[in-house]
Design an enzyme around this catalytic site. Structure first.
Site, PDB file in Angstrom:
ATOM      1  N   GLN A  61      49.306  61.344  29.510  1.00 34.54           N
ATOM      2  CA  GLN A  61      48.171  60.634  29.389  1.00 34.54           C
ATOM      3  C   GLN A  61      48.209  59.127  29.850  1.00 34.54           C
ATOM      4  O   GLN A  61      49.265  58.569  29.637  1.00 34.54           O
ATOM      5  CB  GLN A  61      48.029  60.713  27.971  1.00 34.54           C
ATOM      6  CG  GLN A  61      46.992  60.019  27.271  1.00 34.54           C
ATOM      7  CD  GLN A  61      47.374  58.817  26.432  1.00 34.54           C
ATOM      8  OE1 GLN A  61      48.243  58.648  25.664  1.00 34.54           O
ATOM      9  NE2 GLN A  61      46.609  57.500  26.893  1.00 34.54           N
ATOM     10  N   CYS A  62      46.874  58.898  30.104  1.00 35.29           N
ATOM     11  CA  CYS A  62      46.747  57.476  30.764  1.00 35.29           C
ATOM     12  C   CYS A  62      45.248  57.048  29.940  1.00 35.29           C
ATOM     13  O   CYS A  62      44.953  57.560  29.484  1.00 35.29           O
ATOM     14  CB  CYS A  62      47.079  57.085  32.475  1.00 35.29           C
ATOM     15  SG  CYS A  62      45.840  58.007  33.189  1.00 35.29           S
ATOM     16  N   ARG A  63      44.830  56.129  30.916  1.00 39.06           N
ATOM     17  CA  ARG A  63      43.470  55.648  30.450  1.00 39.06           C
ATOM     18  C   ARG A  63      42.203  56.589  31.013  1.00 39.06           C
ATOM     19  O   ARG A  63      41.554  56.852  30.214  1.00 39.06           O
ATOM     20  CB  ARG A  63      43.024  54.216  31.330  1.00 39.06           C
ATOM     21  CG  ARG A  63      41.863  53.689  31.147  1.00 39.06           C
ATOM     22  CD  ARG A  63      41.810  52.061  31.430  1.00 39.06           C
ATOM     23  NE  ARG A  63      40.451  51.626  31.072  1.00 39.06           N
ATOM     24  CZ  ARG A  63      39.303  51.296  31.663  1.00 39.06           C
ATOM     25  NH1 ARG A  63      39.430  52.192  33.105  1.00 39.06           N
ATOM     26  NH2 ARG A  63      38.057  50.900  31.191  1.00 39.06           N
ATOM     27  N   GLY A  65      43.019  59.399  33.189  1.00 40.32           N
ATOM     28  CA  GLY A  65      43.910  60.691  33.898  1.00 40.32           C
ATOM     29  C   GLY A  65      44.295  60.796  35.167  1.00 40.32           C
ATOM     30  O   GLY A  65      45.045  61.578  35.497  1.00 40.32           O
ATOM     31  N   ILE A  90      42.376  58.215  27.623  1.00 43.98           N
ATOM     32  CA  ILE A  90      42.022  57.653  26.306  1.00 43.98           C
ATOM     33  C   ILE A  90      40.679  57.339  26.242  1.00 43.98           C
ATOM     34  O   ILE A  90      40.079  57.155  25.167  1.00 43.98           O
ATOM     35  CB  ILE A  90      43.006  56.523  26.187  1.00 43.98           C
ATOM     36  CG1 ILE A  90      43.139  56.205  24.544  1.00 43.98           C
ATOM     37  CG2 ILE A  90      42.844  55.281  26.931  1.00 43.98           C
ATOM     38  CD1 ILE A  90      44.101  55.342  24.106  1.00 43.98           C
TER      39      ILE A  90
END
Length: 104
Positions: A61-63, A65, A90
């Site tokens: 997961q990141c900000r 994708g 997120i």
């Protein structure tokens, strides 16, 4: 590349499923808000590869994708076959699950 939606992730959390969540954002981003995953910034993913499970599902997961998709590709080249990317990151979690979540 396998993708998981934020709704699927929330269901896994709510059902106490056995999986690992890895947040590949930088530490300062993680400190603003996170979903409780292990923080391993993308730049250090190969250095800290031993912290990533090979025997249960792993969601990256990141900000948004994009970085987590890069992490999945890098790790798949290292032989991982249990990875999924959190679609939308997120930002999607904030939009779909928790509008109160602080994001930048």
């Amino acid at each position: 590349m396998k993708e998981v939606t934020v709704e699927e992730l929330k269901s896994k959390i709510d059902n106490n499923e056995d999986f690992q969540l890895i947040d590949v954002r930088e530490t300062f981003e993680y400190e603003v808000s996170n979903l409780g995953g292990l923080n391993i910034p993308l730049s250090g993913i190969l250095i800290e590869v031993d912290k990533i499970s090979k025997d249960k599902p792993v969601i990256m997961q990141c900000r948004s994708g994009k970085r987590s998709a890069q992490a999945v590709m890098i790790l798949e080249q290292q032989g991982f076959d249990n990875l999924a990317n959190l679609s939308g990151g997120i930002l999607a979690w904030k939009a779909e699950i928790d509008p109160e979540l602080d994001v930048y």
